[in-house]
Design a protein around this motif. Structure first.
Motif, PDB file in Angstrom:
ATOM      1  N   PRO A  62      43.510  40.104  51.120  1.00 11.23           N
ATOM      2  CA  PRO A  62      44.579  39.710  49.951  1.00 11.23           C
ATOM      3  C   PRO A  62      45.023  41.274  49.408  1.00 11.23           C
ATOM      4  CG  PRO A  62      42.283  39.466  49.338  1.00 11.23           C
ATOM      5  CD  PRO A  62      42.209  39.720  50.629  1.00 11.23           C
ATOM      6  N   GLY A  63      46.312  41.044  49.108  1.00 10.88           N
ATOM      7  CA  GLY A  63      46.862  42.452  48.380  1.00 10.88           C
ATOM      8  C   GLY A  63      46.781  43.682  49.210  1.00 10.88           C
ATOM      9  N   LEU A  64      46.206  44.684  48.168  1.00 12.09           N
ATOM     10  CA  LEU A  64      45.917  46.113  48.889  1.00 12.09           C
ATOM     11  C   LEU A  64      44.400  46.089  49.246  1.00 12.09           C
ATOM     12  CD1 LEU A  64      48.207  48.232  46.394  1.00 12.09           C
ATOM     13  CD2 LEU A  64      48.802  47.551  48.700  1.00 12.09           C
ATOM     14  N   ALA A  65      43.590  45.279  49.303  1.00 16.79           N
ATOM     15  CA  ALA A  65      42.250  45.514  49.740  1.00 16.79           C
ATOM     16  C   ALA A  65      42.052  46.012  51.154  1.00 16.79           C
ATOM     17  CB  ALA A  65      41.519  44.023  49.521  1.00 16.79           C
ATOM     18  N   CYS A  66      43.178  45.664  52.022  1.00 21.26           N
ATOM     19  CA  CYS A  66      42.947  46.291  53.334  1.00 21.26           C
ATOM     20  C   CYS A  66      42.701  47.564  53.557  1.00 21.26           C
ATOM     21  CB  CYS A  66      44.033  45.773  54.080  1.00 21.26           C
ATOM     22  SG  CYS A  66      45.599  46.395  53.852  1.00 21.26           S
ATOM     23  N   LYS A  67      43.260  48.438  52.531  1.00 17.38           N
ATOM     24  CA  LYS A  67      43.333  49.749  52.667  1.00 17.38           C
ATOM     25  C   LYS A  67      41.902  50.536  52.035  1.00 17.38           C
ATOM     26  CE  LYS A  67      46.686  52.062  50.742  1.00 17.38           C
ATOM     27  NZ  LYS A  67      47.575  52.928  49.830  1.00 17.38           N
ATOM     28  N   VAL A 144      32.574  58.295  48.171  1.00 18.88           N
ATOM     29  CA  VAL A 144      33.750  57.856  47.427  1.00 18.88           C
ATOM     30  C   VAL A 144      34.313  56.876  47.983  1.00 18.88           C
ATOM     31  CG1 VAL A 144      36.276  58.679  47.065  1.00 18.88           C
ATOM     32  CG2 VAL A 144      34.430  60.111  46.397  1.00 18.88           C
ATOM     33  N   LEU A 145      34.566  56.779  49.336  1.00 18.41           N
ATOM     34  CA  LEU A 145      35.267  55.583  50.001  1.00 18.41           C
ATOM     35  C   LEU A 145      34.266  54.458  50.022  1.00 18.41           C
ATOM     36  CD1 LEU A 145      36.282  57.484  53.285  1.00 18.41           C
ATOM     37  CD2 LEU A 145      37.629  56.569  51.350  1.00 18.41           C
ATOM     38  N   ARG A 146      32.907  54.351  49.735  1.00 18.81           N
ATOM     39  CA  ARG A 146      32.025  53.287  49.490  1.00 18.81           C
ATOM     40  C   ARG A 146      32.394  52.545  48.074  1.00 18.81           C
ATOM     41  NH1 ARG A 146      28.011  56.262  52.039  1.00 18.81           N
ATOM     42  NH2 ARG A 146      26.875  56.783  50.042  1.00 18.81           N
ATOM     43  N   GLN A 147      32.777  53.518  47.288  1.00 21.23           N
ATOM     44  CA  GLN A 147      33.041  53.015  45.838  1.00 21.23           C
ATOM     45  C   GLN A 147      34.674  52.609  45.733  1.00 21.23           C
ATOM     46  OE1 GLN A 147      31.805  55.189  42.515  1.00 21.23           O
ATOM     47  NE2 GLN A 147      30.052  56.043  43.543  1.00 21.23           N
ATOM     48  N   TYR A 148      35.495  53.232  46.679  1.00 23.70           N
ATOM     49  CA  TYR A 148      36.823  52.688  46.686  1.00 23.70           C
ATOM     50  C   TYR A 148      36.671  51.187  47.227  1.00 23.70           C
ATOM     51  CZ  TYR A 148      41.901  53.168  48.254  1.00 23.70           C
ATOM     52  OH  TYR A 148      43.030  52.958  48.474  1.00 23.70           O
ATOM     53  N   LYS A 149      36.022  51.067  48.132  1.00 16.88           N
ATOM     54  CA  LYS A 149      35.920  49.781  48.786  1.00 16.88           C
ATOM     55  C   LYS A 149      35.700  48.572  47.838  1.00 16.88           C
ATOM     56  CE  LYS A 149      33.838  47.411  53.102  1.00 16.88           C
ATOM     57  NZ  LYS A 149      32.930  47.871  54.101  1.00 16.88           N
ATOM     58  N   ARG A 150      35.194  48.640  46.604  1.00 14.12           N
ATOM     59  CA  ARG A 150      34.842  47.710  45.697  1.00 14.12           C
ATOM     60  C   ARG A 150      36.175  47.404  44.881  1.00 14.12           C
ATOM     61  NH1 ARG A 150      29.950  51.067  43.022  1.00 14.12           N
ATOM     62  NH2 ARG A 150      28.229  51.086  44.773  1.00 14.12           N
ATOM     63  N   PRO A 153      41.890  43.579  44.094  1.00 17.40           N
ATOM     64  CA  PRO A 153      43.163  43.389  43.767  1.00 17.40           C
ATOM     65  C   PRO A 153      43.699  42.331  42.915  1.00 17.40           C
ATOM     66  CG  PRO A 153      43.135  42.915  45.859  1.00 17.40           C
ATOM     67  CD  PRO A 153      41.635  43.522  45.583  1.00 17.40           C
ATOM     68  N   THR A 154      42.859  41.392  42.962  1.00 18.21           N
ATOM     69  CA  THR A 154      43.254  40.303  41.978  1.00 18.21           C
ATOM     70  C   THR A 154      42.744  40.276  40.842  1.00 18.21           C
ATOM     71  OG1 THR A 154      40.846  39.287  42.572  1.00 18.21           O
ATOM     72  CG2 THR A 154      42.558  38.840  44.013  1.00 18.21           C
ATOM     73  N   ALA A 155      42.330  41.383  40.257  1.00 21.08           N
ATOM     74  CA  ALA A 155      41.908  41.687  38.905  1.00 21.08           C
ATOM     75  C   ALA A 155      43.508  42.150  37.992  1.00 21.08           C
ATOM     76  CB  ALA A 155      41.115  42.897  38.724  1.00 21.08           C
ATOM     77  N   SER A 159      45.163  49.031  40.279  1.00 26.26           N
ATOM     78  CA  SER A 159      45.960  49.477  41.299  1.00 26.26           C
ATOM     79  C   SER A 159      44.923  50.158  42.018  1.00 26.26           C
ATOM     80  CB  SER A 159      47.218  50.517  40.848  1.00 26.26           C
ATOM     81  OG  SER A 159      46.623  51.725  40.506  1.00 26.26           O
ATOM     82  N   ASP A 160      45.082  50.263  43.333  1.00 22.36           N
ATOM     83  CA  ASP A 160      44.092  50.901  44.325  1.00 22.36           C
ATOM     84  C   ASP A 160      44.022  52.473  43.987  1.00 22.36           C
ATOM     85  OD1 ASP A 160      45.248  52.019  47.126  1.00 22.36           O
ATOM     86  OD2 ASP A 160      46.589  50.988  45.962  1.00 22.36           O
ATOM     87  N   GLN A 161      45.004  52.836  43.782  1.00 20.21           N
ATOM     88  CA  GLN A 161      45.239  54.342  43.850  1.00 20.21           C
ATOM     89  C   GLN A 161      44.701  54.734  42.381  1.00 20.21           C
ATOM     90  OE1 GLN A 161      49.355  55.334  44.248  1.00 20.21           O
ATOM     91  NE2 GLN A 161      49.787  55.486  41.997  1.00 20.21           N
ATOM     92  N   ALA A 162      44.906  53.958  41.249  1.00 23.91           N
ATOM     93  CA  ALA A 162      44.316  54.435  39.922  1.00 23.91           C
ATOM     94  C   ALA A 162      42.759  54.446  40.128  1.00 23.91           C
ATOM     95  CB  ALA A 162      44.745  53.228  39.043  1.00 23.91           C
TER      96      ALA A 162
END
Length: 229
Positions: A62-67, A144-150, A153-155, A159-162
């Motif tokens: 869903p949303g931008l979660a794929c990145k 970093v990427l493990r924490q980014y994976k959390r 996008p439904t919240a 934003s994923d970049q923030a």
């Protein structure tokens, strides 16, 4: 493999856009780092082995979660992640791979800051754009990427970049800020001249190509604040 490029294309439309991005990159440069595409539609890329393109099937998100879900699975030691709506203009775009011997990440500032999920972080901390990201395979980068994976996008108001910027700050990760010509978002980016452009990042570029504009004409428009015309 040392240096390589990754894309994440969730859906048939983004897979087609990714194909256009790859074709432009390969026809404008002589340096051809291998490319790995995480995609729900690997059949789109079946005839691209000659351009050193490999694929890996992913499930839709869903949303931008794929990145955030896929970036950490890169097969390369030093990676350049590109959104599908990017256009690499010349081989100089790959210079920041050299920076990854000293920094774990290299990104450009986001013209739209997106501080809503950066609470308890000083307001002077920049928000980096997540559409063009150089990163290495250090343990710090993997953290970093493990924490980014959390990222969820439904919240509301996220934003994923923030979220990524928040993680980079809180983990004290060595991060290099690239000049805006590596991620030109249009008039907000402030790239002084067409010759300085390295990567354009904007949904408008492929619409302009369909209208018959050449890449050089698109470059001039983005460097002279006329990209929407």
């Amino acid at each position: 493999m040392n240096n390589g490029i990754i894309y994440i294309a969730d859906g048939l439309g983004l897979a087609g856009q990714c194909m256009q991005s790859i074709k432009t990159m390969r026809t404008r440069g002589k340096v051809h780092p291998p490319i790995h595409v995480f995609t729900t539609n690997p059949e789109v890329f079946e005839d691209m082995e000659a351009w050193k393109v490999t694929t890996e099937r992913i499930e839709p998100k869903p949303g931008l979660a794929c990145k955030p879900a896929s970036m950490g699975k890169t097969p390369f030691k030093r990676s350049l992640f590109l959104d599908t709506d990017t256009m690499v203009l010349n081989d100089l775009a790959f210079e920041p791979f050299r920076i990854l011997d000293r920094f774990d990440f290299a990104l450009c500032h986001a013209p739209t800051r997106g501080f809503s999920v950066m609470r308890k972080v000083p307001n002077c901390v920049p928000s980096w754009n997540s559409g063009v990201v150089f990163f290495n395979d250090s343990e710090q980068a993997k953290k970093v990427l493990r924490q980014y994976k959390r990222f969820k996008p439904t919240a509301p108001r996220t934003s994923d970049q923030a979220h990524l910027s928040n993680v980079l700050w809180k983990t004290k990760t060595p991060t290099f800020t690239l000049p805006p010509e590596w991620n030109c978002r249009g008039r907000e980016s402030g790239v002084p001249t067409p010759a300085m452009l390295r990567i354009i990042h904007h949904q408008r570029i492929f619409k302009l190509l369909k209208r018959g504009l050449t890449v050089d004409e698109i470059i001039r428009r983005f460097a002279t604040n006329q990209q929407g015309q």
